[in-house]
Design a protein around this motif. Structure first.
Motif, PDB file in Angstrom:
ATOM      1  N   TYR A 126       0.676  -1.029  -0.393  1.00 42.85           N
ATOM      2  CA  TYR A 126      -0.084  -0.274  -0.202  1.00 42.85           C
ATOM      3  C   TYR A 126       0.413   1.102  -0.026  1.00 42.85           C
ATOM      4  N   SER A 127       0.628   1.945  -1.277  1.00 41.21           N
ATOM      5  CA  SER A 127       1.658   3.178  -1.341  1.00 41.21           C
ATOM      6  C   SER A 127       1.382   4.250  -2.213  1.00 41.21           C
ATOM      7  N   PRO A 128       0.775   5.120  -1.703  1.00 44.53           N
ATOM      8  CA  PRO A 128      -0.509   6.421  -2.183  1.00 44.53           C
ATOM      9  C   PRO A 128       0.693   7.069  -3.957  1.00 44.53           C
ATOM     10  N   GLU A 129       2.011   6.766  -3.755  1.00 44.19           N
ATOM     11  CA  GLU A 129       2.547   7.156  -5.038  1.00 44.19           C
ATOM     12  C   GLU A 129       3.797   6.008  -5.555  1.00 44.19           C
ATOM     13  N   LEU A 130       3.735   4.964  -4.833  1.00 41.86           N
ATOM     14  CA  LEU A 130       4.162   3.817  -5.062  1.00 41.86           C
ATOM     15  C   LEU A 130       5.688   4.821  -5.133  1.00 41.86           C
ATOM     16  N   ALA A 186      -0.716   8.084 -12.122  1.00 40.47           N
ATOM     17  CA  ALA A 186      -0.451   8.363 -12.863  1.00 40.47           C
ATOM     18  C   ALA A 186       1.168   8.664 -12.458  1.00 40.47           C
ATOM     19  N   ALA A 187       1.564   8.540 -11.048  1.00 33.22           N
ATOM     20  CA  ALA A 187       3.123   8.503 -10.496  1.00 33.22           C
ATOM     21  C   ALA A 187       3.638   7.325 -10.595  1.00 33.22           C
ATOM     22  N   PRO A 188       3.471   6.412 -10.415  1.00 31.13           N
ATOM     23  CA  PRO A 188       4.309   5.495 -11.543  1.00 31.13           C
ATOM     24  C   PRO A 188       4.846   5.644 -13.000  1.00 31.13           C
ATOM     25  N   GLN A 189       3.956   6.060 -13.659  1.00 28.05           N
ATOM     26  CA  GLN A 189       4.098   6.752 -15.010  1.00 28.05           C
ATOM     27  C   GLN A 189       4.970   8.021 -14.962  1.00 28.05           C
ATOM     28  N   ARG A 190       5.368   9.269 -14.216  1.00 33.87           N
ATOM     29  CA  ARG A 190       5.845   9.871 -14.494  1.00 33.87           C
ATOM     30  C   ARG A 190       6.939   9.680 -13.595  1.00 33.87           C
ATOM     31  N   HIS A 191       7.637   9.213 -12.613  1.00 36.86           N
ATOM     32  CA  HIS A 191       8.588   8.413 -12.332  1.00 36.86           C
ATOM     33  C   HIS A 191       9.312   7.416 -13.349  1.00 36.86           C
ATOM     34  N   GLN A 192       8.230   6.726 -14.213  1.00 38.66           N
ATOM     35  CA  GLN A 192       9.098   5.873 -15.304  1.00 38.66           C
ATOM     36  C   GLN A 192       9.535   4.785 -14.051  1.00 38.66           C
ATOM     37  N   SER A 193       8.333   4.347 -13.327  1.00 38.08           N
ATOM     38  CA  SER A 193       8.829   3.273 -12.425  1.00 38.08           C
ATOM     39  C   SER A 193       8.831   1.458 -13.310  1.00 38.08           C
ATOM     40  N   PRO A 194      10.032   1.599 -12.592  1.00 39.34           N
ATOM     41  CA  PRO A 194      10.008  -0.449 -13.289  1.00 39.34           C
ATOM     42  C   PRO A 194       9.623  -0.732 -12.609  1.00 39.34           C
ATOM     43  N   LEU A 195       8.286  -0.880 -12.542  1.00 40.23           N
ATOM     44  CA  LEU A 195       7.863  -1.687 -11.199  1.00 40.23           C
ATOM     45  C   LEU A 195       6.216  -1.741 -12.696  1.00 40.23           C
ATOM     46  N   ILE A 196       6.129  -1.089 -13.234  1.00 41.21           N
ATOM     47  CA  ILE A 196       5.102  -1.191 -14.738  1.00 41.21           C
ATOM     48  C   ILE A 196       5.463  -2.091 -16.034  1.00 41.21           C
ATOM     49  N   ALA A 197       6.581  -2.010 -16.042  1.00 39.60           N
ATOM     50  CA  ALA A 197       7.100  -2.478 -16.842  1.00 39.60           C
ATOM     51  C   ALA A 197       7.202  -4.207 -16.347  1.00 39.60           C
ATOM     52  N   LEU A 198       7.393  -4.631 -14.839  1.00 41.43           N
ATOM     53  CA  LEU A 198       7.831  -5.596 -14.606  1.00 41.43           C
ATOM     54  C   LEU A 198       6.209  -6.021 -14.039  1.00 41.43           C
ATOM     55  N   HIS A 199       5.144  -5.458 -13.902  1.00 41.57           N
ATOM     56  CA  HIS A 199       3.582  -5.404 -13.924  1.00 41.57           C
ATOM     57  C   HIS A 199       3.598  -6.513 -15.208  1.00 41.57           C
TER      58      HIS A 199
END
Length: 302
Positions: A175-179, A211-224
C-alpha cells in the motif's frame, strides 16, 4: 543445536576441538579469496564465541560462522561451490536461535556491502555509515529478535522491504499512495519482487495516484507488463479510502513494514508478527475490492 537438509548439515562446534575445520573454511574464504591478513582473521574473541559449522553429506566443512559474547554475528563464510544453496541462511538461523535461547534482545553484525540484501532478508537493518574493515567496505546491521525494529531512513526502508518480500509465502501486499521512489524502484527491490512473482506467488499494489508510476517511469510497471498474472495494480478512488495517510508492505508469513506517514521512511518492521501482519492484510483487502484496476498500465510502452 543443528539444522539439516539432504545436502548439508549445520551444527554447533567447539572452538578448540573444531579449530582445524574452522580454519579450513575461514582461511579459504577470508585469507586466500578475499586477501584478509592471516593475523587479522583470528582474534581473542574466537575461544569465547559460539561457533557453527556446515558440513556436506560426506562430513566435509563447507561453511562456518560465530556469535561472540558481544552479541555480534561474524566470520560468516561459505566455500564458493556452496554459495547460493541456503548454507548461509541455515547458519544464520541457527545462530539467531541460539541468541534467542540466551535471551539476547539485540544482535549486530558487520556485513560486507554486497551481502546487505542477504542479512536484510533475515530482518537485519543498516545502522550508521559504511566503513572499512580489513580493506573491505562494510555496513553495521542490527536486529531485535522477537520485537519490532525501528526504520529511520531510505537504507532501512529498502532493507525492511527486502525482509518482508523474502518472508512472504504466497501473497505480498503493498500500500503506497505514490509508489515510493527511492525504495520500490531500487534495483535490489525490483530483483526481489521479480523473483517472488516468478517463483512464489502474487503481488498486489494499491495506489492513490495512478499517474505517479508513469511520471517516475517506475520499473514496477514494466515488471507488471511482463508478469500480469502475478503482479496487479489498483488505484484507490473512494474519498474515505484516500484519506488514509499511512503506507505499508505486509505478507502472509507474518512480516510487515509500516509507516505512519506515507511520505516519510520512518516506521517499524518485524518478520514474525502474525497478528500485526494479519491486521494489515485485513485492512488492505476491502480497499482492494473497492479500488479500480489500473488497466492503463498494460498499454504503456516504457
Amino acid at each position: 543445536m543443528s539444522r539439516a537438509t539432504s545436502d548439508f548439515k549445520v551444527e554447533a562446534i567447539e572452538y578448540e576441538s573444531g579449530l582445524s575445520d574452522l580454519r579450513a573454511v575461514r582461511e579459504a574464504v577470508f585469507v586466500q579469496e578475499q586477501g584478509v591478513p592471516l593475523e587479522l582473521e583470528w582474534d581473542a574473541l574466537d575461544p569465547a564465541s559460539h561457533h557453527v559449522i556446515a558440513r556436506n553429506s560426506a562430513g566435509t566443512p563447507i561453511g562456518t560462522a560465530r556469535l561472540t559474547p558481544e552479541r555480534h554475528i561474524g566470520r560468516m563464510a561459505v566455500l564458493s561451490p556452496w554459495r547460493g544453496r541456503g548454507v548461509g541462511d541455515a547458519m544464520l538461523r541457527t545462530l539467531l536461535a541460539r541468541a534467542v535461547e540466551l535471551g539476547w534482545d539485540k544482535i549486530s553484525l558487520h556485513a560486507q556491502v554486497h551481502a546487505i540484501p542477504f542479512y536484510a532478508r533475515h530482518g537485519f537493518l543498516p545502522v550508521g555509515p559504511r566503513f572499512d574493515e580489513a580493506g573491505i567496505d562494510h555496513q553495521m546491521m542490527a536486529l531485535h529478535p522477537g520485537a519490532t525494529n525501528p526504520v529511520g531512513d531510505r537504507a532501512g526502508a529498502i532493507a525492511a522491504t527486502l525482509g518482508v518480500i523474502a518472508s512472504a509465502r504466497r501473497l505480498l501486499l503493498i500500500y503506497s499512495p505514490e509508489l515510493d521512489t527511492g525504495v520500490l524502484d531500487a534495483p535490489e527491490i525490483i530483483t526481489a519482487l521479480r523473483g517472488f512473482a516468478i517463483d512464489k506467488g502474487e503481488i498486489r499494489i494499491l495506489l492513490h495516484d495512478a499517474a505517479a508510476p508513469q511520471r517516475h517511469q517506475s520499473p514496477l510497471i514494466a515488471l507488471h507488463q511482463r508478469l500480469p498474472s502475478t503482479i496487479a495494480f489498483r488505484a484507490v478512488e473512494e474519498p474515505f479510502d484516500r484519506s488514509y495517510a499511512s503506507a505499508y508492505t505486509c505478507n502472509d508469513g507474518g512480516g510487515y513494514y509500516f509507516r505512519p506517514i506515507a511520505s516519510r521512511m520512518e516506521g517499524d518492521t518485524r518478520l514474525d508478527d502474525r497478528s500485526r501482519a494479519r491486521h494489515l492484510l485485513n485492512l488492505f483487502s476491502p480497499v482492494w475490492e473497492r479500488a479500480r484496476p489500473c488497466s492503463e498500465y498494460r498499454a504503456l510502452g516504457i
